[in-house]
Design a protein around this motif. Sequence first.
Motif: not given
Length: 401
Positions: A240-256, A290-292
């Motif tokens: 999720a940290q990786c996905l957030a840093n890559l700008g993918d909000s939807r995927a980051a939240n899903q993985i969390l 992650s989400l910051i």
Amino acid sequence: MTFASALRERRYARGLSLAGLSELVHFHRGFIHRVETGERAPNRHLAETADIALQAGGALVREFEADESVRQDEAATRKALASSLATTRSLVELADLELDEIHDGVEEAAVDYLGWPPAPMLQRADALRSDVLKRLKDYRHGPHERADLYVAAGRLSGVLAYAALDLGDSDAALEHARAAARCARYAGDMELLVWVRGTQSLIARFNGDYGIALDYVREGMQHVTEGAGTGEARLLCGEAQCLANLGDSRAANQILNAAEQARERVHQPDSIGGLFEFSETKQRYYAGSSLIWLDGGDDARRAATEAQAAIDSWQQMPAEQRSLDDERLAHIYRATALVQLDDVEGAADAMAPILTLPRESQISWIGKRADRVGSMLSTPRFQGSPAATDLREAIAALKTA
């Protein structure tokens, strides 16, 4: 204040040029300039003669002694880091490790790491592992103890990886982590290997290499045993940290959310606690961290909530169970989210415990993440905000604390 800045201020106050001070203390003005700019370390003779020449009443000597104490501590840490790397290289070079026993101090070191500064833990873990290697080379072990001691050496290498990273040396951290992975494979311990892959992903994220960090996560997921320990939840939070840093909000939240489900499936606890356990508190901390990296809004609101939940949880724990560095970072993550939400006063409240930290308590992550808050406050969005200016200047002052 450092000796360099104190010397410069007192020279200015006396209206002296570098050449003027040079004549009084009989040191070349180029040397004095390099001392004032931090390029060279001062010596006691300069401190004493400058103290007299500038009528400092012993203040310059005291500043020199304080700086010298810090330099000696840093030198000891560098020596321990070099020693630990030499041991890691010896460990990796051994073609067939023969291990003696699970060292009694491994679990204690793993738990103590949560509350101790990284430099003494580096020295302690290196000493523990050196003993393991001595036993290994002397073949002082029984025929059925081999796998257990692979795990001991691997866990100690993992502690060293964390310590090196917290001290800002990601290259050393990667070497230690590679040794830990090798030991895990020798032992056939997939729980430890999953933990190491999560740690290697963490190191890659520290370096900003999010593609490599994702590769480590996905390789680690191949060794997960569902419901056995918290390794799966830790890997997912790293993803999720990786996905957030890559700008993918939807995927980051899903993985969390998937990480929360993985925690609910755990039926077998981690084999060892402390650094090797991914607690629910740590999971909330990861969500906030992650989400910051996204664009604010709902992501920032969730980040602020998760970071505060982690802080509240740590503050209710006994002192020996609190992860102090992570708790401090959670304050910075909450402040980051609040700045994204234009709540500068709230961000200042969140940062308050960080702004008084002495230099020896500021691990590398604290400097990196606090600097980001300062950079955010420097944007045109916050021009004309006295609160933003105050907080930005307070963060800048952390480096000279």
